[in-house]
Design a protein around this motif. Structure first.
Motif, PDB file in Angstrom:
ATOM      1  N   LEU A   1       0.828  -1.204   0.000  1.00  0.00           N
ATOM      2  CA  LEU A   1       0.000   0.000   0.000  1.00  0.00           C
ATOM      3  C   LEU A   1       0.864   1.257   0.000  1.00  0.00           C
ATOM      4  N   THR A   2       1.916   1.240   0.812  1.00  0.00           N
ATOM      5  CA  THR A   2       2.798   2.408   0.888  1.00  0.00           C
ATOM      6  C   THR A   2       3.481   2.671  -0.444  1.00  0.00           C
ATOM      7  N   ASP A   3       3.952   1.613  -1.098  1.00  0.00           N
ATOM      8  CA  ASP A   3       4.600   1.771  -2.405  1.00  0.00           C
ATOM      9  C   ASP A   3       3.610   2.327  -3.431  1.00  0.00           C
ATOM     10  N   ARG A   4       2.374   1.840  -3.386  1.00  0.00           N
ATOM     11  CA  ARG A   4       1.361   2.351  -4.319  1.00  0.00           C
ATOM     12  C   ARG A   4       1.092   3.831  -4.071  1.00  0.00           C
ATOM     13  N   TRP A   5       1.018   4.210  -2.801  1.00  0.00           N
ATOM     14  CA  TRP A   5       0.724   5.608  -2.465  1.00  0.00           C
ATOM     15  C   TRP A   5       1.847   6.518  -2.957  1.00  0.00           C
ATOM     16  N   HIS A   6       3.106   6.116  -2.706  1.00  0.00           N
ATOM     17  CA  HIS A   6       4.232   6.932  -3.154  1.00  0.00           C
ATOM     18  C   HIS A   6       4.267   7.022  -4.682  1.00  0.00           C
ATOM     19  N   ALA A   7       3.940   5.920  -5.362  1.00  0.00           N
ATOM     20  CA  ALA A   7       3.909   5.946  -6.828  1.00  0.00           C
ATOM     21  C   ALA A   7       2.837   6.911  -7.333  1.00  0.00           C
ATOM     22  N   ALA A   8       1.684   6.919  -6.630  1.00  0.00           N
ATOM     23  CA  ALA A   8       0.603   7.808  -7.029  1.00  0.00           C
ATOM     24  C   ALA A   8       1.002   9.274  -6.815  1.00  0.00           C
ATOM     25  N   GLN A   9       1.731   9.563  -5.723  1.00  0.00           N
ATOM     26  CA  GLN A   9       2.173  10.934  -5.483  1.00  0.00           C
ATOM     27  C   GLN A   9       3.166  11.390  -6.541  1.00  0.00           C
ATOM     28  N   THR A  10       4.025  10.466  -6.982  1.00  0.00           N
ATOM     29  CA  THR A  10       4.991  10.792  -8.027  1.00  0.00           C
ATOM     30  C   THR A  10       4.294  11.110  -9.344  1.00  0.00           C
ATOM     31  N   GLU A  11       3.252  10.327  -9.667  1.00  0.00           N
ATOM     32  CA  GLU A  11       2.494  10.579 -10.887  1.00  0.00           C
ATOM     33  C   GLU A  11       1.815  11.938 -10.842  1.00  0.00           C
ATOM     34  N   LEU A  12       1.301  12.308  -9.672  1.00  0.00           N
ATOM     35  CA  LEU A  12       0.626  13.614  -9.549  1.00  0.00           C
ATOM     36  C   LEU A  12       1.616  14.746  -9.735  1.00  0.00           C
ATOM     37  N   ARG A  13       2.816  14.596  -9.180  1.00  0.00           N
ATOM     38  CA  ARG A  13       3.820  15.657  -9.318  1.00  0.00           C
ATOM     39  C   ARG A  13       4.302  15.794 -10.761  1.00  0.00           C
ATOM     40  N   ASP A  14       4.386  14.644 -11.462  1.00  0.00           N
ATOM     41  CA  ASP A  14       4.893  14.673 -12.832  1.00  0.00           C
ATOM     42  C   ASP A  14       3.835  15.030 -13.858  1.00  0.00           C
ATOM     43  N   ALA A  15       2.585  15.034 -13.420  1.00  0.00           N
ATOM     44  CA  ALA A  15       1.480  15.294 -14.382  1.00  0.00           C
ATOM     45  C   ALA A  15       1.511  16.755 -14.856  1.00  0.00           C
TER      46      ALA A  15
END
Length: 233
Positions: free
Chosen positions: A219-233
């Motif tokens: 879950l933590t890895d998924r959350w961090h991946a989602a935050q990275t996608e939001l920053r790069d969007a």
């Protein structure tokens, strides 16, 4: 309300009777542990108890990263101010599991130790109820890793498995909305007063029950991946 050795023996005998029909032939060690855990939770549910998984224990032990606090596989809360039931589920005899349960028993909880394969040389005190099913479980180490098969089926099928299965890490959502993706802080904030997680909370995050090893990291890895996608969007 303090517990007694007689109560511990009675509950250990009840759980042993419930788990005795299980057959673990053809399963990997991970699959066998998950199946035994599932059936133990079913037994607790039938008693009308509330079950929490991965609950903080009362003792710590040293590690390379400093003191590591014990975690119990299951803790069952009972009504009418009855002592809670702490349960450890192991393939064989882990000294650390016994130490955790002894600490819980000394604090007034019922302590049960489920073992489905192997023995331990340590002497088990009367305050810890041993539930040993290795003679009937018929576990045999697989010669090779089995192919990934569909998730475990109904509870009745799980009590008499004929072949190995691998349950997915996260359960498929039963509703159109995707499961909530919690932050690491939200995960810790969702712990019960006893320090564990309820089945309902895990279901809201899309985590199967009983929760598999590594579910928090996933879950933590998924959350961090989602935050990275939001920053790069």
């Amino acid at each position: 309300m303090a517990t007694s050795d007689d109560e511990t023996r009675d509950l250990a005998a009840s759980l042993h009777t419930y788990l005795k029909p299980l057959r673990l032939t053809g399963l990997t060690a991970v699959q066998a542990t998950r199946l035994v855990t599932y059936e133990t939770v079913c037994w607790a549910d039938e008693q009308g108890w509330k079950v929490a998984y991965e609950v903080w224990g009362r003792i710590t032990r040293p590690s390379k990263n400093g003191p590591m606090r014990a975690r119990l596989d299951l803790v069952c809360t009972r009504p009418a101010k009855q002592p809670a039931v702490a349960i450890e589920i192991d393939r064989d005899g882990k000294t650390w599991s016994l130490q955790k349960l002894q600490a819980e028993a000394a604090a007034g909880r019922v302590a049960l130790w489920v073992r489905w394969h192997g023995h331990t040389q340590a002497e088990i005190p009367d305050a810890v109820g041993l539930v040993d099913i290795h003679d009937t479980a018929d576990y045999q180490r697989p010669r090779r890793t089995p192919r990934k098969l569909p998730a475990l089926g109904s509870p009745s099928a799980q009590r008499n498995p004929e072949e190995g299965t691998v349950e997915p890490l996260f359960s498929a959502p039963r509703r159109p909305d995707p499961p909530v993706l919690p932050s690491p802080d939200a995960i810790e904030a969702a712990r019960t007063p006893a320090g564990g997680f309820t089945r309902a909370q895990l279901a809201a995050w899309g985590v199967a029950w009983p929760p598999p090893k590594g579910w928090k990291k996933e879950l933590t890895d998924r959350w961090h991946a989602a935050q990275t996608e939001l920053r790069d969007a």
